[in-house]
Design an enzyme around this catalytic site. Structure first.
Site, PDB file in Angstrom:
ATOM      1  N   SER A   1      47.170  89.987 -70.238  1.00 15.59           N
ATOM      2  CA  SER A   1      46.454  88.776 -69.831  1.00 15.59           C
ATOM      3  C   SER A   1      46.268  87.892 -71.054  1.00 15.59           C
ATOM      4  CB  SER A   1      45.104  89.161 -69.221  1.00 15.59           C
ATOM      5  OG  SER A   1      45.326  89.837 -68.013  1.00 15.59           O
TER       6      SER A   1
ATOM      7  N   CYS B   1      33.108  95.191 -65.455  1.00 18.15           N
ATOM      8  CA  CYS B   1      33.992  95.208 -66.624  1.00 18.15           C
ATOM      9  C   CYS B   1      33.216  94.669 -67.817  1.00 18.15           C
ATOM     10  CB  CYS B   1      35.230  94.338 -66.379  1.00 18.15           C
ATOM     11  SG  CYS B   1      36.369  94.325 -67.789  1.00 18.15           S
TER      12      CYS B   1
ATOM     13  N   CYS C   1      47.066  96.861 -55.212  1.00 19.08           N
ATOM     14  CA  CYS C   1      46.335  96.515 -56.433  1.00 19.08           C
ATOM     15  C   CYS C   1      45.080  97.387 -56.485  1.00 19.08           C
ATOM     16  CB  CYS C   1      45.986  95.026 -56.358  1.00 19.08           C
ATOM     17  SG  CYS C   1      44.921  94.460 -57.680  1.00 19.08           S
TER      18      CYS C   1
ATOM     19  N   GLU D   1      37.287  97.324 -55.156  1.00 17.87           N
ATOM     20  CA  GLU D   1      38.207  96.931 -54.105  1.00 17.87           C
ATOM     21  C   GLU D   1      39.630  97.377 -54.405  1.00 17.87           C
ATOM     22  OE1 GLU D   1      37.408  92.839 -54.533  1.00 17.87           O
ATOM     23  OE2 GLU D   1      38.809  92.600 -56.179  1.00 17.87           O
TER      24      GLU D   1
ATOM     25  N   CYS E   1      40.458  88.865 -57.782  1.00 19.23           N
ATOM     26  CA  CYS E   1      39.747  89.760 -58.697  1.00 19.23           C
ATOM     27  C   CYS E   1      38.220  89.776 -58.530  1.00 19.23           C
ATOM     28  CB  CYS E   1      40.112  89.309 -60.118  1.00 19.23           C
ATOM     29  SG  CYS E   1      39.662  90.426 -61.406  1.00 19.23           S
TER      30      CYS E   1
ATOM     31  N   CYS F   1      36.281  85.185 -64.964  1.00 17.99           N
ATOM     32  CA  CYS F   1      36.461  86.348 -64.091  1.00 17.99           C
ATOM     33  C   CYS F   1      35.136  86.777 -63.471  1.00 17.99           C
ATOM     34  CB  CYS F   1      37.058  87.496 -64.896  1.00 17.99           C
ATOM     35  SG  CYS F   1      37.158  89.036 -63.953  1.00 17.99           S
TER      36      CYS F   1
ATOM     37  N   GLU G   1      38.921  96.984 -66.711  1.00 11.89           N
ATOM     38  CA  GLU G   1      39.942  96.979 -67.754  1.00 11.89           C
ATOM     39  C   GLU G   1      40.476  98.410 -67.880  1.00 11.89           C
ATOM     40  OE1 GLU G   1      41.815  94.994 -69.871  1.00 11.89           O
ATOM     41  OE2 GLU G   1      42.514  96.997 -70.355  1.00 11.89           O
TER      42      GLU G   1
ATOM     43  N   CYS H   1      35.494  88.188 -69.450  1.00 11.70           N
ATOM     44  CA  CYS H   1      36.282  86.955 -69.572  1.00 11.70           C
ATOM     45  C   CYS H   1      35.563  85.817 -68.847  1.00 11.70           C
ATOM     46  CB  CYS H   1      37.676  87.159 -68.990  1.00 11.70           C
ATOM     47  SG  CYS H   1      38.582  88.458 -69.839  1.00 11.70           S
TER      48      CYS H   1
HETATM   49  N1  SAH Z   1      41.254  93.766 -66.811  1.00 10.71           N
HETATM   50  C1  SAH Z   1      42.646  93.623 -66.660  1.00 10.71           C
HETATM   51  C2  SAH Z   1      43.126  93.831 -65.238  1.00 10.71           C
HETATM   52  C3  SAH Z   1      42.270  93.276 -64.140  1.00 10.71           C
HETATM   53  S1  SAH Z   1      42.191  91.528 -63.991  1.00 10.71           S
HETATM   54  C4  SAH Z   1      43.105  92.284 -67.191  1.00 10.71           C
HETATM   55  O1  SAH Z   1      42.274  91.443 -67.468  1.00 10.71           O
HETATM   56  O2  SAH Z   1      44.310  92.110 -67.348  1.00 10.71           O
HETATM   57  C5  SAH Z   1      43.787  91.130 -63.301  1.00 10.71           C
HETATM   58  C6  SAH Z   1      44.215  89.705 -63.561  1.00 10.71           C
HETATM   59  O3  SAH Z   1      43.403  88.779 -62.826  1.00 10.71           O
HETATM   60  C7  SAH Z   1      44.098  89.323 -65.023  1.00 10.71           C
HETATM   61  O4  SAH Z   1      45.242  88.660 -65.476  1.00 10.71           O
HETATM   62  C8  SAH Z   1      42.919  88.388 -64.995  1.00 10.71           C
HETATM   63  O5  SAH Z   1      42.937  87.530 -66.080  1.00 10.71           O
HETATM   64  C9  SAH Z   1      43.077  87.702 -63.662  1.00 10.71           C
HETATM   65  N2  SAH Z   1      41.871  87.014 -63.182  1.00 10.71           N
HETATM   66  C10 SAH Z   1      40.592  87.366 -63.365  1.00 10.71           C
HETATM   67  N3  SAH Z   1      39.765  86.480 -62.790  1.00 10.71           N
HETATM   68  C11 SAH Z   1      40.532  85.527 -62.228  1.00 10.71           C
HETATM   69  C12 SAH Z   1      40.270  84.341 -61.486  1.00 10.71           C
HETATM   70  N4  SAH Z   1      39.029  83.962 -61.191  1.00 10.71           N
HETATM   71  N5  SAH Z   1      41.316  83.607 -61.056  1.00 10.71           N
HETATM   72  C13 SAH Z   1      42.580  84.008 -61.331  1.00 10.71           C
HETATM   73  N6  SAH Z   1      42.899  85.117 -62.009  1.00 10.71           N
HETATM   74  C14 SAH Z   1      41.880  85.876 -62.471  1.00 10.71           C
HETATM   75 FE1  SF4 Z   2      37.635  92.460 -67.272  1.00 14.78          FE
HETATM   76 FE2  SF4 Z   2      40.148  91.724 -66.685  1.00 14.78          FE
HETATM   77 FE3  SF4 Z   2      38.024  90.433 -65.623  1.00 14.78          FE
HETATM   78 FE4  SF4 Z   2      38.581  90.153 -68.208  1.00 14.78          FE
HETATM   79  S1  SF4 Z   2      39.870  89.500 -66.483  1.00 14.78           S
HETATM   80  S2  SF4 Z   2      36.545  90.525 -67.327  1.00 14.78           S
HETATM   81  S3  SF4 Z   2      39.308  92.190 -68.719  1.00 14.78           S
HETATM   82  S4  SF4 Z   2      38.608  92.539 -65.251  1.00 14.78           S
END
Ligand code: SAH
Ligand code: SF4
Length: 375
Positions: free
Chosen positions: A228, A121, A114, A101, A348, A128, A175, A125
C-alpha cells in the site's frame, strides 16, 4: 495454589488453526500416525466437515479421541449481505464486541475472498475506517482460516472439491504483517495440497510496509505481495501512512527488491488510494515513476471509499484515468479497482465499524437501563 489437585483437561484444539506440521504434531501426541493427520486435514478443509462422527474412513477410536479433544469452529457469523453485483460479505463476531469481515468477490474467471487478520488496526492510515477504530486484537490462525472455511461452505462448495474461491487476498481489516505468526500459519494451510491447495500466486498479502516482516515473509512463504504505497514521497506518506515514519520509502523500496529475489518471476502490486487534491496530480504520478523505476511492478489505483467524518474526497474519475495514463505511458501495467459491493459497504472496515458502534450503543443503553433500575 492448589491448581494441581484437579487439573482441568486441555481445552479442545480448534483444528482450523493448525497447519500440516501442527496437525501432525497434535496427532502424534495422541499416538496417531502422520497419514492420519493428512486424512483429517482433507476432511476438514477439502470437504468442509466439522462433525467427526461423519469422517467415515477414520478409525473409530481416533474419531472418539477427536470428539473429546478437538473441534472445528469458525468465528460466529452475525451478518450476511449480498450486493446487487454478487459481492457477498460476512460479518464475523470475534468476541468482546469486536467484529471483522470477509468479502467474496465473484468475477468471470475467478472468485476472490478477502480476509481480515486483526480486529481494528494499529497503523492508523488517514483514509482508513479500520484504522480509525484503533487496534483491538490479533486474530488467531483458526479465525483467519475460518473465514475461508466458512465462505466455502456458505457458497456451497461441493464435496468433490469444486470451489468458487480461486484466490485469497489478505486485504480485509488489519495489517497482516503485524500479526505475522497467525498469518503465516494461515498461509501454509491455504497453500497445502491436503487443504486448499492454492498456488503461491493466487494468494496475496497486502501490507502498509512492515519492512522486517516483508523480509521474513519472503523467506518463509513468498506469496504474491501487494504494498500500500499511496504517496510518492516521504513527506506525504508520513501523513497518510504513519508507519512510513518508521520505515521510509527508501527502505520500503529496498524491501520490495529483496522480496522479489524470493519470487523471481513475480512483481509487486502497488496499491494507491486516489484522494482528491492530496496525492492524485500528474506530478505525483511522475514522482512515482522515479520511485519505482527499478522494481518490477503493477499499479492498482483504488478510488477512495468515503466514510463518515473522513474529511477526504474520492478523486474524480477523469483524474484517476489521467493519473493512470501517466503510469501506463511509462509502460507500467495499471488497473483501476472497480468499486464492488458499494450498496453493502464492502470496503475496508466499514460494516464492522458500524457494528462496533451499535454494540457500544447497546452497551450505553444497557448501562442507562441498569442505572434507571437501580434508582
Ligand atoms: N493493512 C493492509 C491490508 C488491509 S487494507 C494494507 O494496508 O495494505 C487493504 C487496502 O485497502 C489497502 O491498500 C488500503 O490502503 C486500502 N484502503 C483502506 N481504506 C480505504 C478506503 N477508505 N478507500 C479505499 N481503499 C482503502
Ligand atoms: Fe491498517 Fe491497512 Fe487500514 Fe492502514 S489501510 S489502517 S494498515 S488496515
Amino acid at each position: 495454589m492448589s491448581a494441581a489437585v484437579n487439573p482441568a483437561a486441555d481445552p479442545p484444539v480448534n483444528l482450523l488453526g493448525l497447519d500440516a506440521e501442527g496437525l501432525a504434531r497434535t496427532c502424534e501426541g495422541w499416538g496417531e500416525k502422520p497419514f492420519r493427520a493428512r486424512q483429517l486435514m482433507r476432511w476438514v478443509h477439502q470437504r468442509g466437515e466439522a462433525d467427526f462422527a461423519a469422517m467415515s474412513d477414520l478409525a473409530k477410536d481416533f474419531r472418539a479421541r477427536l470428539v473429546s479433544n478437538a473441534r472445528v469452529v469458525p468465528p460466529a457469523v452475525v451478518g450476511d449481505h449480498t450486493s446487487a453485483d454478487g459481492t457477498r460479505k460476512w460479518l464475523l463476531d470475534v468476541g468482546a464486541g469486536n467484529a471483522v469481515e470477509a468479502v467474496y468477490i465473484p468475477e468471470a474467471q475467478r472468485g476472490t475472498l478477502c480476509v481480515s487478520t486483526q480486529a481494528g488496526c494499529a497503523v492508523n492510515c488517514l483514509f482508513c475506517s479500520t484504522g480509525k477504530q484503533g487496534f483491538s486484537r490479533n486474530l488467531d490462525a483458526a479465525e483467519i482460516v475460518g473465514q475461508l472455511w466458512w465462505a466455502n461452505r456458505a457458497l456451497g462448495a461441493s464435496p468433490a472439491g469444486d470451489r468458487l474461491i480461486s484466490n485469497v487476498v489478505f486485504m480485509g481489516m488489519g495489517e497482516p504483517l503485524q500479526n505475522y505468526s497467525a498469518t503465516l500459519t494461515a498461509l501454509r494451510v491455504l497453500l497445502d495440497d491436503n487443504a486448499y491447495g492454492l498456488s503461491r500466486r493466487r494468494v496475496t498479502v497486502s501490507t502498509s510496509g512492515v519492512v522486517p516482516m516483508m523480509d521474513r515473509l519472503g523467506e518463509d512463504c513468498p506469496v504474491a505481495l501487494a504494498v500500500s504505497l499511496h504517496a510518492p514521497n516521504d513527506a506525504l506518506r508520513d501523513q497518510l501512512v504513519p508507519l512510513n515514519r518508521k520505515y521510509p520509502l527508501a527502505e520500503l523500496m529496498a524491501a520490495c527488491t529483496r522480496y522479489l529475489r524470493h519470487a523471481p518471476r513475480d512483481f509487486i502490486t502497488f496499491e494507491y488510494v486516489m484522494l482528491d487534491g492530496v496525492n492524485d496530480s500528474d506530478a505525483h504520478a511522475r514522482e512515482l515513476l522515479a520511485l519505482v523505476r527499478e522494481i518490477p511492478c503493477k499499479f492498482n489505483l483504488i478510488p477512495f471509499n468515503p466514510f463518515p467524518n473522513a474529511g477526504l474526497r474520492r478523486s474524480p474519475d477523469a483524474r484517476v484515468r489521467r493519473f493512470g495514463q501517466v503510469l501506463l505511458d511509462a509502460g507500467i501495467v495499471t488497473t483501476v479497482r472497480r468499486t464492488r459491493g458499494d450498496d453493502i459497504d464492502a470496503a475496508c472496515g466499514q460494516l464492522a465499524g458500524e457494528v462496533r458502534d451499535r454494540t457500544r450503543l447497546a452497551q450505553r443503553t444497557a448501562r442507562t437501563i441498569a442505572i434507571t433500575e437501580v434508582r
